[in-house]
Design an enzyme around this catalytic site. Structure first.
Site, PDB file in Angstrom:
ATOM      1  N   PHE A   1       0.829  -1.211   0.000  1.00 30.37           N
ATOM      2  CA  PHE A   1       0.000   0.000   0.000  1.00 30.37           C
ATOM      3  C   PHE A   1       0.865   1.263   0.000  1.00 30.37           C
ATOM      4  O   PHE A   1       0.623   2.196  -0.770  1.00 30.37           O
ATOM      5  CB  PHE A   1      -0.901  -0.033   1.228  1.00 30.37           C
ATOM      6  CG  PHE A   1      -1.719   1.211   1.442  1.00 30.37           C
ATOM      7  CD1 PHE A   1      -2.964   1.356   0.853  1.00 30.37           C
ATOM      8  CD2 PHE A   1      -1.254   2.232   2.258  1.00 30.37           C
ATOM      9  CE1 PHE A   1      -3.720   2.490   1.056  1.00 30.37           C
ATOM     10  CE2 PHE A   1      -2.001   3.370   2.472  1.00 30.37           C
ATOM     11  CZ  PHE A   1      -3.240   3.506   1.868  1.00 30.37           C
ATOM     12  N   ASP A   2       1.882   1.313   0.866  1.00 31.85           N
ATOM     13  CA  ASP A   2       2.745   2.496   0.963  1.00 31.85           C
ATOM     14  C   ASP A   2       3.424   2.803  -0.362  1.00 31.85           C
ATOM     15  O   ASP A   2       3.418   3.941  -0.845  1.00 31.85           O
ATOM     16  CB  ASP A   2       3.844   2.273   2.006  1.00 31.85           C
ATOM     17  CG  ASP A   2       3.305   1.975   3.377  1.00 31.85           C
ATOM     18  OD1 ASP A   2       2.383   1.152   3.485  1.00 31.85           O
ATOM     19  OD2 ASP A   2       3.818   2.564   4.338  1.00 31.85           O
ATOM     20  N   THR A   3       4.032   1.766  -0.937  1.00 29.49           N
ATOM     21  CA  THR A   3       4.793   1.959  -2.171  1.00 29.49           C
ATOM     22  C   THR A   3       3.893   2.436  -3.299  1.00 29.49           C
ATOM     23  O   THR A   3       4.225   3.380  -4.027  1.00 29.49           O
ATOM     24  CB  THR A   3       5.481   0.646  -2.573  1.00 29.49           C
ATOM     25  OG1 THR A   3       6.350   0.227  -1.525  1.00 29.49           O
ATOM     26  CG2 THR A   3       6.281   0.830  -3.849  1.00 29.49           C
TER      27      THR A   3
END
Length: 445
Positions: free
Chosen positions: A211-213
């Site tokens: 999700f972050d990437t």
């Protein structure tokens, strides 16, 4: 950045407003909402939240909230979270019935009424002194997102060689495959402005560790500003993250996002910031908007395509005449040149009108072919057997003349600036009253 919108979509509805400094002390809503996603963390949750709460009370000059996002824990984590929420007025508890860090962040961030949203891992591996520098650029209006970086030169990190290698290898993969420029995608220490999150999060598909990437890659490709903060970070030896499964899922995510970006399937025009808050983007009398950037991009693409053209011409020339070799080399390089200028120079993304642009590019190619072929014909009339180096020199000169004309035609005919659309206000965030907010956190919707 100019992009082609999907048919039937008004891009002005999704364009973000110019960044502004958040007002201090207005209303009852907190300025910062720090989310702590947890799964079976009954032992670490209490000390983590109390330490974070004490730090924010003593150092943070605005109202704040700490939200515990429980990802379907099966141990006593829900009871610990409920006790913390009852004991500390700034602490909230959210229960999700499905696992996934990305799902937890999306749910809580979408329901929050705070203008700045952050998250950190429950182990508090990152020194909390970096929290205010993390969110300050978002509060001031300088940046859209902020991330902690363990790979910055001034960061101080304590962790084993295995995790160090995996982290650096992963970020090298991102740089090589997705052209990412941020240094540390997976540090559990990030923040985002709410107005950005409500437009960006619907485009993020992953609900787990990737999700972050994905969020950072899409934000960067859309031209949003990402602020990096060097952090002091100490590895948690008891971390429950499964490295092999996480790495496999991340690589699948890299492939999915890379493919979507390559075919222009993501409507990144919804994330564009308006020009004007950067002095370099202001209108200069007598100079068309974006001309300097377009000239630089066109020159870079032109140099590369000229080298490709010359290599192709030399290769074709070994088994055919100069006119045929010139036609073939110019045709192949022209298609690549139009595609590169479409994406890099004029910022047009997506498949809409791509065939039309290539057709117009071939018309421009025909003009270049006429110039270069005429030059070769004139050289043949002047010399019965000209040297190969002389042919190349004549072609370079002819291509320089064709390049100027090509840029003018690209800018005025193939990729003209669209008429300025009336700026529409970005719709406000949904009413995040306390009952609605609590309901969304409880239901995960």
């Amino acid at each position: 950045m100019r992009t082609d919108s999907s048919p039937g979509t008004d891009p002005s509805l999704g364009v973000l407003p110019a960044r502004e400094h958040l007002p201090a002390g207005v209303g009852d809503a907190p300025v910062l909402d720090v989310v702590i996603p947890v799964y079976n963390e009954e032992r670490d949750l209490g000390p983590c939240v109390r330490r974070l709460h004490q730090h924010l009370v003593g150092t943070f000059p605005y109202r704040f909230r700490i939200t515990i996002a429980d990802n379907a824990s099966t141990d006593a984590t829900p009871d610990v979270a409920a006790a913390l929420a009852a004991a500390l007025p700034e602490v909230r508890n959210a229960r999700l019935e499905q696992k996934g860090r990305g799902r937890a962040l999306r749910t809580v961030w979408s329901a929050s009424d705070a203008p700045v949203l952050a998250y950190m891992d429950v182990d508090l591996s990152t020194d909390l002194n970096a929290l205010l520098p993390l969110v300050a650029p978002l509060i001031s209006g300088h940046s859209d997102l902020a991330i902690g970086s363990r790979l910055a030169r001034s960061s101080r990190v304590v962790r084993g060689p295995k995790r160090e290698f995996i982290s650096r290898a992963y970020n090298l993969i991102l740089r090589g495959s997705l052209q990412a420029r941020f240094s540390d995608a997976q540090c559990g220490f990030k923040a985002i402005r709410r107005d950005v999150a409500r437009v960006l999060l619907p485009l993020v598909e992953d609900s787990g560790w990737f999700f972050d990437t994905e969020m950072l890659v899409l934000a960067e490709r859309a031209g949003l500003r990402i602020h990096e903060v060097p952090v002091d970070w100490v590895d948690d030896p008891d971390s429950t993250v499964h490295l092999v499964k996480t790495a496999t899922d991340d690589l699948k995510g890299v492939w999915r996002v890379g493919r979507a970006l390559a075919v222009g399937a993501l409507p990144l025009d919804r994330l564009g910031r308006p020009f004007g808050d950067d002095p370099r983007d202001r209108q200069v009398p007598g100079v068309p908007r974006g001309l300097a950037r377009q000239l630089v991009g066109f020159c870079v693409v032109g140099v590369l395509s000229t080298l490709v053209y010359l290599l192709l011409y030399s290769g074709f020339r070994t088994f055919t005449g100069s006119q045929v070799a010139n036609t073939l080399a110019l045709l192949v390089s022209a298609v690549a040149n139009t595609a590169a200028n479409r994406r890099l120079t004029f910022g047009v993304r997506g498949r809409d009108r791509a065939v039309r642009h290539q057709a117009q590019g071939l018309v421009v190619f025909a003009i270049g072919l006429a110039l270069t072929s005429g030059s070769l014909a004139a050289l043949g009339a002047a010399s019965a057997d000209p040297a190969h180096s002389t042919e190349l020199a004549v072609l370079v000169a002819a291509n320089l003349a064709a390049t100027v004309l090509r840029f003018l035609l690209f800018r005025a005919w193939v990729f003209p600036e669209p008429p300025a659309a009336a700026s529409l206000p970005v719709p406000g965030a949904p009413d995040a009253s306390r009952p609605a907010y609590d309901h969304e956190l409880r239901t995960g919707r």
